[in-house]
Enzyme design. Sequence first.
Site, PDB file in Angstrom:
ATOM      1  N   THR A 176      62.995  21.080  22.405  1.00 53.19           N
ATOM      2  CA  THR A 176      61.862  21.823  22.954  1.00 53.19           C
ATOM      3  C   THR A 176      62.088  23.327  22.912  1.00 53.19           C
ATOM      4  O   THR A 176      61.139  24.093  22.710  1.00 53.19           O
ATOM      5  CB  THR A 176      61.554  21.387  24.395  1.00 53.19           C
ATOM      6  OG1 THR A 176      62.743  21.487  25.190  1.00 53.19           O
ATOM      7  CG2 THR A 176      61.041  19.955  24.431  1.00 53.19           C
TER       8      THR A 176
ATOM      9  N   ARG B 299      55.738  13.225  25.724  1.00 50.25           N
ATOM     10  CA  ARG B 299      55.051  12.753  26.920  1.00 50.25           C
ATOM     11  C   ARG B 299      54.594  13.842  27.878  1.00 50.25           C
ATOM     12  O   ARG B 299      53.754  13.597  28.724  1.00 50.25           O
ATOM     13  CB  ARG B 299      55.961  11.770  27.672  1.00 50.25           C
ATOM     14  CG  ARG B 299      56.119  10.477  26.902  1.00 50.25           C
ATOM     15  CD  ARG B 299      57.150   9.555  27.548  1.00 50.25           C
ATOM     16  NE  ARG B 299      57.226   8.341  26.779  1.00 50.25           N
ATOM     17  CZ  ARG B 299      57.881   8.219  25.636  1.00 50.25           C
ATOM     18  NH1 ARG B 299      58.526   9.250  25.154  1.00 50.25           N
ATOM     19  NH2 ARG B 299      57.897   7.081  24.977  1.00 50.25           N
TER      20      ARG B 299
ATOM     21  N   HIS C 144      65.121   6.477  14.906  1.00 47.39           N
ATOM     22  CA  HIS C 144      63.679   6.449  14.642  1.00 47.39           C
ATOM     23  C   HIS C 144      63.313   7.085  13.314  1.00 47.39           C
ATOM     24  O   HIS C 144      62.161   7.455  13.095  1.00 47.39           O
ATOM     25  CB  HIS C 144      62.935   7.119  15.803  1.00 47.39           C
ATOM     26  CG  HIS C 144      63.074   6.371  17.092  1.00 47.39           C
ATOM     27  ND1 HIS C 144      62.895   6.958  18.329  1.00 47.39           N
ATOM     28  CD2 HIS C 144      63.386   5.074  17.350  1.00 47.39           C
ATOM     29  CE1 HIS C 144      63.089   6.053  19.279  1.00 47.39           C
ATOM     30  NE2 HIS C 144      63.393   4.904  18.707  1.00 47.39           N
TER      31      HIS C 144
END
Length: 256
Positions: A34, A42, A127
């Site tokens: 971030t 989310r 992922h």
Amino acid sequence: MIFERDLKGAQARLGELLDNARHAVAFTGAGISTECGIPDFRSPGGLWSQNKPIPYDVFVSHKAARNEAWRRRFAMEEAFGGAQPGRGHRALARLLSAGRLAGVITQNIDGLHQASGVPDAHLVELHGNGTYATCLECGQRYELSWVRERFEAAGGLAPDCAACGGPVKSATISFGQAMPEREMARAAALTRAADLFIVIGSSLVVFPAAGFPLEAKRAGAKLVILNREPTDFDDIADMVSRSEIGDVLGPFADQA
């Protein structure tokens, strides 16, 4: 659980745990990126609040879904394509090169661990990776520039594989898509061997990935959680810090 409210205390305690560990493993989520300008999924304003995820079976079955998926991907490229590794990424790369960290397991798809210097041999991408694409049928790899050139030339239509005609998808794991067996096995091996397991910037709600910290703890590892928000695993952790990740890990990026 030791809840380190003080930044200096968190840095010192983490340093002690790393000094005493023989097989430390980092497990990273969106929170480590971030500070690099990439919003997490989310939080308000995160990616999921802007776009509902496209399930894997819908992507495969519907050309319109593939068109939309690539439109979103290139829109994200405009916003976040210039992101560079942050202090957390650089710290983990430095800890690896110094032999104080055995490996990094990540839920992230942004490629910033590799950009920081983490070698593929010590990185497990649970992922997938959003910095390139693959054909879902024959496995042919495509660079995003190849996909984008054809996408834009066709007026926003997703290209098919030049080799077999199959659907081309970013090399990420979508909802409903099977987890990569090799990467899951690598993550399991790192987790079983860990005596220190450091969760960094993960909400620990996405399974099966979130099961690794619990597995490490059950196997006897010390568990550290560095995350801005509380997680369901805080009560079993040996150390929890909600200070900014870059602030906690920053000093480790400068250590030899």
